[in-house]
Design a protein around this motif. Sequence first.
Motif, PDB file in Angstrom:
ATOM      1  N   VAL A   1       0.817  -1.272  -0.016  1.00  0.00           N
ATOM      2  CA  VAL A   1       0.060  -0.194   0.021  1.00  0.00           C
ATOM      3  C   VAL A   1       0.956   1.222   0.059  1.00  0.00           C
ATOM      4  O   VAL A   1       0.385   2.352  -0.602  1.00  0.00           O
ATOM      5  CB  VAL A   1      -1.253  -0.086   1.126  1.00  0.00           C
ATOM      6  N   ALA A   2       1.960   1.110   0.690  1.00  0.00           N
ATOM      7  CA  ALA A   2       2.816   2.282   0.651  1.00  0.00           C
ATOM      8  C   ALA A   2       3.403   2.666  -0.650  1.00  0.00           C
ATOM      9  O   ALA A   2       3.597   3.848  -1.050  1.00  0.00           O
ATOM     10  CB  ALA A   2       4.051   2.130   1.601  1.00  0.00           C
ATOM     11  N   ASP A   3       3.505   1.760  -1.549  1.00  0.00           N
ATOM     12  CA  ASP A   3       3.981   2.015  -2.946  1.00  0.00           C
ATOM     13  C   ASP A   3       3.009   2.516  -3.795  1.00  0.00           C
ATOM     14  O   ASP A   3       3.246   3.268  -4.531  1.00  0.00           O
ATOM     15  CB  ASP A   3       4.920   0.914  -3.461  1.00  0.00           C
ATOM     16  N   LEU A   4       1.869   1.875  -3.580  1.00  0.00           N
ATOM     17  CA  LEU A   4       0.562   2.329  -4.236  1.00  0.00           C
ATOM     18  C   LEU A   4       0.507   3.897  -4.107  1.00  0.00           C
ATOM     19  O   LEU A   4       0.025   4.592  -4.959  1.00  0.00           O
ATOM     20  CB  LEU A   4      -0.595   1.660  -3.792  1.00  0.00           C
ATOM     21  N   TYR A   5       0.534   4.190  -2.758  1.00  0.00           N
ATOM     22  CA  TYR A   5       0.216   5.598  -2.343  1.00  0.00           C
ATOM     23  C   TYR A   5       1.336   6.443  -3.018  1.00  0.00           C
ATOM     24  O   TYR A   5       1.045   7.722  -3.672  1.00  0.00           O
ATOM     25  CB  TYR A   5       0.102   5.817  -0.671  1.00  0.00           C
ATOM     26  N   ARG A   6       2.504   6.029  -2.907  1.00  0.00           N
ATOM     27  CA  ARG A   6       3.875   6.929  -3.218  1.00  0.00           C
ATOM     28  C   ARG A   6       3.603   6.901  -4.901  1.00  0.00           C
ATOM     29  O   ARG A   6       3.952   8.210  -5.204  1.00  0.00           O
ATOM     30  CB  ARG A   6       4.885   6.365  -3.180  1.00  0.00           C
ATOM     31  N   ALA A   7       2.944   6.028  -5.554  1.00  0.00           N
ATOM     32  CA  ALA A   7       2.817   6.429  -7.069  1.00  0.00           C
ATOM     33  C   ALA A   7       1.654   7.401  -7.205  1.00  0.00           C
ATOM     34  O   ALA A   7       1.864   7.924  -8.443  1.00  0.00           O
ATOM     35  CB  ALA A   7       2.198   5.074  -7.546  1.00  0.00           C
ATOM     36  N   HIS A   8       1.014   7.806  -6.285  1.00  0.00           N
ATOM     37  CA  HIS A   8       0.078   8.947  -6.600  1.00  0.00           C
ATOM     38  C   HIS A   8       0.727  10.051  -5.875  1.00  0.00           C
ATOM     39  O   HIS A   8       0.330  11.330  -6.051  1.00  0.00           O
ATOM     40  CB  HIS A   8      -1.276   8.628  -5.804  1.00  0.00           C
ATOM     41  N   ALA A   9       1.605  10.066  -4.715  1.00  0.00           N
ATOM     42  CA  ALA A   9       2.003  11.125  -4.116  1.00  0.00           C
ATOM     43  C   ALA A   9       3.148  11.860  -4.889  1.00  0.00           C
ATOM     44  O   ALA A   9       3.388  12.982  -4.657  1.00  0.00           O
ATOM     45  CB  ALA A   9       2.288  10.650  -2.716  1.00  0.00           C
ATOM     46  N   ASP A  10       3.869  10.949  -5.457  1.00  0.00           N
ATOM     47  CA  ASP A  10       5.191  11.410  -5.934  1.00  0.00           C
ATOM     48  C   ASP A  10       5.207  11.982  -7.500  1.00  0.00           C
ATOM     49  O   ASP A  10       4.905  11.058  -8.638  1.00  0.00           O
ATOM     50  CB  ASP A  10       6.421  10.519  -6.011  1.00  0.00           C
ATOM     51  N   PRO A  11       5.242  13.278  -7.902  1.00  0.00           N
ATOM     52  CA  PRO A  11       4.868  13.691  -9.285  1.00  0.00           C
ATOM     53  C   PRO A  11       5.841  12.709 -10.173  1.00  0.00           C
ATOM     54  O   PRO A  11       5.280  12.902 -11.428  1.00  0.00           O
ATOM     55  CB  PRO A  11       5.013  15.211  -9.217  1.00  0.00           C
TER      56      PRO A  11
END
Lengths: 162, 162
Positions: A30-40
């Motif tokens: 989930v942390a990677d899934l979120y990071r894929a949305h959070a990091d432009p």
Amino acid sequence: MTTTTGHALELSIPDGQPFIDFTREFDVPVADLYRAHADPDLLAQWLGPRSTTMTVHEFDFRSGGAYRYTHTEGGQEFGFRGCFHTVRENEFLVQTFEFDGFPDVVSIETLTFVDLGGGRSRLAGHSTYPTQEARDGMAASGMEVGMSEGYERLEGLFGTGA
Amino acid sequence: MTTTTGHALELSIPDGQPFIDFTREFDVPVADLYRAHADPDLLAQWLGPRSTTMTVHEFDFRSGGAYRYTHTEGGQEFGFRGCFHTVRENEFLVQTFEFDGFPDVVSIETLTFVDLGGGRSRLAGHSTYPTQEARDGMAASGMEVGMSEGYERLEGLFGTGA
């Protein structure tokens, strides 16, 4: 809302209600899934159909921030912008969305990130459109292909997708 | 949407659609009507029921900005926040809205400012809720009284209201 097993995008487009819901599971923590949305820099590598190139012009990723990006395809440029109402790490986003091809038609989207354990996660989205016509137009726009390709690209970033 | 004559608040709460629409005319020039929404010192003097005191904690009034305020009534404090998607002077606003009593239930509102000439103007609002239940709850909350009193107070700021 229907839940998925495997990697299919499950879209729900209810009759006569200005909503679009989706779920999609990922073999990604989930942390990677979120990071894929959070990091432009990551976002620009997966959001949208494979045929497009994405450029992020503004990305102030915090509750009360805003974003702006363009998709380029075959020499044509398509602009998108919105504000981030809620940014809650690894859990929840609320953001507005406007395509410059339909000025002043602004939808609002929630994204819920669910940890499924074992390096797997689920994304659940709920979009609300300001009119039924706007929702119906979006549903007829071929969005499903673009979303499916985008999420395949997202998985690919973490080595599990196409 | 119904248009009004005179100073009544006209609310439209359609069955089975997650929208609330309103119109309200004012004996106030459109630039003043807009300023009453754009200037937080003015806004705090009219937004909400007469029984409340409003404090603006954040008000970054631009496309991509955000706001946060509280209403205080009888020792109780109620918090509200959102982001400004579009700010177009004397014409149009799009903003999100969340009441801290219903966390993560975020609506989106458009406000259209119309110059009627002769020092008169019209405000038209369209709010969209993320679920039918959220819309129905808002419609049942006594919002009409608070809105009516608020707009009377707004007119009062410019010397024409109650």
